[in-house]
Motif scaffolding. Sequence first.
Motif, mmCIF file in Angstrom:
data_model
loop_
_atom_site.group_PDB
_atom_site.id
_atom_site.type_symbol
_atom_site.label_atom_id
_atom_site.label_comp_id
_atom_site.label_asym_id
_atom_site.label_seq_id
_atom_site.Cartn_x
_atom_site.Cartn_y
_atom_site.Cartn_z
ATOM 1 N N TRP A 9 43.597 39.766 39.766
ATOM 2 C CA TRP A 9 44.296 39.532 38.293
ATOM 3 C C TRP A 9 45.611 38.956 38.634
ATOM 4 O O TRP A 9 46.333 39.447 39.712
ATOM 5 C CB TRP A 9 44.618 41.157 37.831
ATOM 6 C CG TRP A 9 43.579 41.627 36.943
ATOM 7 C CD1 TRP A 9 42.277 42.401 37.146
ATOM 8 C CD2 TRP A 9 43.027 40.961 35.619
ATOM 9 N NE1 TRP A 9 41.547 42.751 36.193
ATOM 10 C CE2 TRP A 9 41.971 41.520 35.290
ATOM 11 C CE3 TRP A 9 43.584 39.950 34.644
ATOM 12 C CZ2 TRP A 9 41.335 41.649 34.039
ATOM 13 C CZ3 TRP A 9 43.252 39.971 33.543
ATOM 14 C CH2 TRP A 9 41.801 40.574 33.121
ATOM 15 N N PHE A 10 45.947 38.016 37.842
ATOM 16 C CA PHE A 10 47.270 37.432 38.025
ATOM 17 C C PHE A 10 48.119 37.556 36.630
ATOM 18 O O PHE A 10 47.478 37.710 35.665
ATOM 19 C CB PHE A 10 46.798 35.821 38.081
ATOM 20 C CG PHE A 10 46.375 35.558 39.567
ATOM 21 C CD1 PHE A 10 47.309 35.006 40.315
ATOM 22 C CD2 PHE A 10 45.034 35.828 39.855
ATOM 23 C CE1 PHE A 10 46.871 34.384 41.621
ATOM 24 C CE2 PHE A 10 44.677 35.465 40.930
ATOM 25 C CZ PHE A 10 45.624 34.842 42.022
ATOM 26 N N ASP B 29 45.671 38.993 47.557
ATOM 27 C CA ASP B 29 45.105 37.989 47.129
ATOM 28 C C ASP B 29 45.774 36.723 47.285
ATOM 29 O O ASP B 29 45.657 35.693 46.651
ATOM 30 C CB ASP B 29 44.792 38.482 45.803
ATOM 31 C CG ASP B 29 43.837 39.629 45.612
ATOM 32 O OD1 ASP B 29 42.985 39.587 46.362
ATOM 33 O OD2 ASP B 29 44.169 40.450 44.584
ATOM 34 N N ARG B 30 46.846 36.615 48.059
ATOM 35 C CA ARG B 30 47.843 35.650 48.287
ATOM 36 C C ARG B 30 47.100 34.433 48.542
ATOM 37 O O ARG B 30 47.422 33.007 48.156
ATOM 38 C CB ARG B 30 49.008 35.880 49.051
ATOM 39 C CG ARG B 30 48.603 35.935 50.588
ATOM 40 C CD ARG B 30 49.783 36.014 51.560
ATOM 41 N NE ARG B 30 50.506 37.235 51.182
ATOM 42 C CZ ARG B 30 52.189 37.015 51.367
ATOM 43 N NH1 ARG B 30 52.410 35.925 51.779
ATOM 44 N NH2 ARG B 30 52.516 38.155 51.264
ATOM 45 N N GLY B 31 45.988 34.326 49.335
ATOM 46 C CA GLY B 31 45.136 33.437 49.707
ATOM 47 C C GLY B 31 44.640 32.377 48.497
ATOM 48 O O GLY B 31 44.218 31.300 48.688
ATOM 49 N N LEU B 32 44.816 33.240 47.353
ATOM 50 C CA LEU B 32 44.028 32.630 46.574
ATOM 51 C C LEU B 32 45.083 31.394 45.638
ATOM 52 O O LEU B 32 44.729 30.576 44.716
ATOM 53 C CB LEU B 32 43.747 33.353 45.168
ATOM 54 C CG LEU B 32 42.264 34.525 45.538
ATOM 55 C CD1 LEU B 32 42.503 35.453 44.435
ATOM 56 C CD2 LEU B 32 41.257 33.522 45.478
ATOM 57 N N PHE B 33 46.305 31.552 45.981
ATOM 58 C CA PHE B 33 47.147 30.547 45.507
ATOM 59 C C PHE B 33 47.041 29.267 45.437
ATOM 60 O O PHE B 33 46.581 28.203 44.807
ATOM 61 C CB PHE B 33 48.741 30.962 45.784
ATOM 62 C CG PHE B 33 49.467 31.990 44.894
ATOM 63 C CD1 PHE B 33 49.111 32.169 43.486
ATOM 64 C CD2 PHE B 33 50.209 32.941 45.536
ATOM 65 C CE1 PHE B 33 49.619 33.308 43.160
ATOM 66 C CE2 PHE B 33 50.849 34.057 45.066
ATOM 67 C CZ PHE B 33 50.600 34.018 43.679
ATOM 68 N N PRO B 34 46.862 28.908 47.124
ATOM 69 C CA PRO B 34 46.408 27.228 47.129
ATOM 70 C C PRO B 34 45.303 26.843 46.430
ATOM 71 O O PRO B 34 45.211 25.699 46.099
ATOM 72 C CB PRO B 34 46.309 27.407 48.717
ATOM 73 C CG PRO B 34 46.681 28.597 49.317
ATOM 74 C CD PRO B 34 47.112 29.483 48.039
ATOM 75 N N VAL C 134 52.847 39.587 45.427
ATOM 76 C CA VAL C 134 53.473 38.251 45.885
ATOM 77 C C VAL C 134 53.519 37.558 44.611
ATOM 78 O O VAL C 134 52.807 37.422 43.685
ATOM 79 C CB VAL C 134 52.564 37.977 46.872
ATOM 80 C CG1 VAL C 134 51.104 37.332 46.551
ATOM 81 C CG2 VAL C 134 53.127 36.691 47.435
ATOM 82 N N THR C 135 54.818 36.789 44.580
ATOM 83 C CA THR C 135 54.857 35.920 43.411
ATOM 84 C C THR C 135 55.134 34.452 43.947
ATOM 85 O O THR C 135 55.477 34.100 45.153
ATOM 86 C CB THR C 135 56.112 36.209 42.641
ATOM 87 O OG1 THR C 135 57.426 36.120 43.520
ATOM 88 C CG2 THR C 135 56.054 37.503 42.158
ATOM 89 N N THR D 204 50.469 38.215 42.113
ATOM 90 C CA THR D 204 49.385 39.019 42.319
ATOM 91 C C THR D 204 49.442 39.778 43.333
ATOM 92 O O THR D 204 50.514 40.029 43.978
ATOM 93 C CB THR D 204 48.206 37.973 42.440
ATOM 94 O OG1 THR D 204 47.069 38.692 42.451
ATOM 95 C CG2 THR D 204 48.365 37.229 43.869
ATOM 96 N N LEU D 205 48.479 40.674 43.716
ATOM 97 C CA LEU D 205 48.498 41.706 44.857
ATOM 98 C C LEU D 205 48.417 40.689 46.178
ATOM 99 O O LEU D 205 47.927 39.731 46.352
ATOM 100 C CB LEU D 205 47.207 42.455 44.874
ATOM 101 C CG LEU D 205 47.247 43.419 43.665
ATOM 102 C CD1 LEU D 205 45.839 44.094 43.997
ATOM 103 C CD2 LEU D 205 48.386 44.670 43.694
#
Length: 493
Positions: A165-166, A196-201, A89-90, A192-193
Motif C-alpha cells: 500500500w502506498f 517495500d522501499r525497493g518498489l519506488f525505483p 519510508v517516504t 510506504t512501509l
Amino acid sequence: MFRQRPAAPAERPPDAGPSSLDGGGIPSEGSSSTLPVQDTQSESFLSKIMADNPYFSAGAGLMGIGVALTALRRASTLGTTFAQRRLLVTLEIPSKDRSYPWFLEWMAAHAPQPGSGKGKGRMGFTSHELAVETSYKQHEGGSGEAIFNLVPGPGTHYFKYGGAWFQVKRERDAKLMDLHSGSPWETLTLTTLSRDRGLFPQLLAEARELAEQSTEGKTVVYTAWGVEWRPFGKPRRRREMGSVVLAKGAAERVEEDLKGFLGRAKWYAERGIPYRRGYLLHGPPGSGKTSFIQALAGAVGYNICLLNLAERGLTDDKLNHLLGLVPERSFVLLEDVDSAFSRRVQTTEDGYKSSVTFSGLLNALDGVASSEERIIFMTTNHVSRLDPALIRPGRVDVHELLGDAAPEQARRLFVKFYGRSGFNDVQSGEKEPEPETDDIQRMGDEVEQILEEEASQGRSVSMASLQGLFIRSGAEEAVESVRGLCTSRTSPE
Ligand SMILES: Nc1ncnc2c1ncn2[C@@H]1O[C@H](COP(=O)(O)OP(=O)(O)OP(=O)(O)O)[C@@H](O)[C@H]1O
C-alpha cells in the motif's frame, strides 16, 4: 455540700509572646507544636469535602482523565514518529523534477475515470479529490471529441502497487510560486512501509515507460517557459519524410549528415571537439523548411525545442540557461533567425522586443558544457541578412537552400497528391506508393513543363502555394490553374 470548682487557667506571664491561638503573629519556638494540629485539621477538612462533595470529586476525576489522555496522546505522537522513522519510508517528488509529470500521468492512468463508478480505479487507487485534464481528439472523419482525464488532485490518495500500500500526498503551495513558469509549487510525497522501499525505483521506471509510450512514434514540441522547456500541446504524429518533397538531393544531404553526426559521439569525444552540429535552412517562405525539420526529427526519433529569439522577456541569461537544459534527443529550432538579428546593429527604431543581444546569442550557441550533444537548426528567408559570425563553421556546419518549387519537384508533389496511392497513405507509411496511372503521370509532366516555361521568364511558385492548390482542386483544374500561381521573384534572398 461542697462541689469542687474546676482549676482556673494559669495566668500568662506578662512577657510571654503572643499565643499561637491568638490568631496572628509569628509563632514562637515554644508554640510550633501547634502546627501539625492545624494541618491535620485542614487535611481532614479537604478529605471531608472531597468525600462529601460530589462536584469536587468529579472534577478531580476529570482532571486525572485529562492528564492520562494528554500522556496517551504524547505517547501516540511519539509512537507515530517512531513508527514513521522506523517502519515507513517516504519519497518526495517536487514539481521541478523530471519524474513529476511522469508520475502524475501514471496516477491519471490508474485513477478512477468518468463512468467507472465508485471513485476507485485500477490498482485499488482510491481518490476523493480529483482534478480534470481535458484533451481534444480529432477523428479521421474530421469530427472531434473532448476527452476528460481525471487525475488525483491535491490531497491524500492511496493505491496498491506490487502488493504494497502506498499513500500519495499531492500538495500545492499557495504561497510558493515558480517565478519563471508562474505555476504554484507542488510536491508529491509517497509513503510506504520501509520493507517495500525497493518498489519506488520500479514504480518510477514504470511511470517513465508509460510516459514514453504516450510519445512513441510522435514528436514532442517544447517551447521555452521561463527558463525551462515545456511540452507545447500534445505530442504530434511524426511527419513522414516522404510527405516533404524537396529538390533532388537536398533532403538526402541533410539527412545523411545528421545521421553521420549522430553516430560519431565517440569520435568527437576522443578529439575533444564539442559534440555539436548546426544546420541552416534558408529559402523563400513556404518552401518546406519547418516541415522538413519536423520530418527529420521524426526520422531520427528526436523532439523539437522551438525557440523564438524575438520573444518578449527573453534575456541573454535565460537563453544561455535554456540552451544548457535542452531535453535529451531534441533539436533546437531557431526560426526566422534573421528577424531577431540581422546585422549586429540592433538599435533600430523598432528595436528588438527581446533583450537578447547578438553576442549573448553567440555565447549561448558556443556554450560551456562542450561534451553535451547539441543539434541546432536555424531557418531564415533572408540568408544575406545574417551576420557571418552567426553562421560561421562550428556554429552552422551545413547550409541548405530550399527554394521555390523546381519544375520536377512540382511534378512529384502533383503525383503524390493525385496518384492512386493517395497522399495520406504515403504519409502514414501504411502503403507503398502504387504505380501511378498514365493520366496522372502525363498531367504531372504537364505541370513540370509549365513551371519550366515560367522559370525561363523568372517566375516561380512556392511549394506551399502548390499544396494549397492541390488541396482545393481536382487534378485537371490544378494543371489549368498552376500557371496563374507563378509570380516573379524580384528579391532573391
Ligand atoms: N517541399 C514541400 N513539400 C511538401 N509540402 C510543403 C513543402 N513546402 C511547403 N509545404 C507545405 O506548405 C506549408 C508551409 O510549409 P513550411 O512551414 O514548412 O514552410 P517554411 O519554408 O518553413 O515557411 P516559412 O519560411 O514561412 O516559415 C506546410 O503545410 C507544408 O506541408
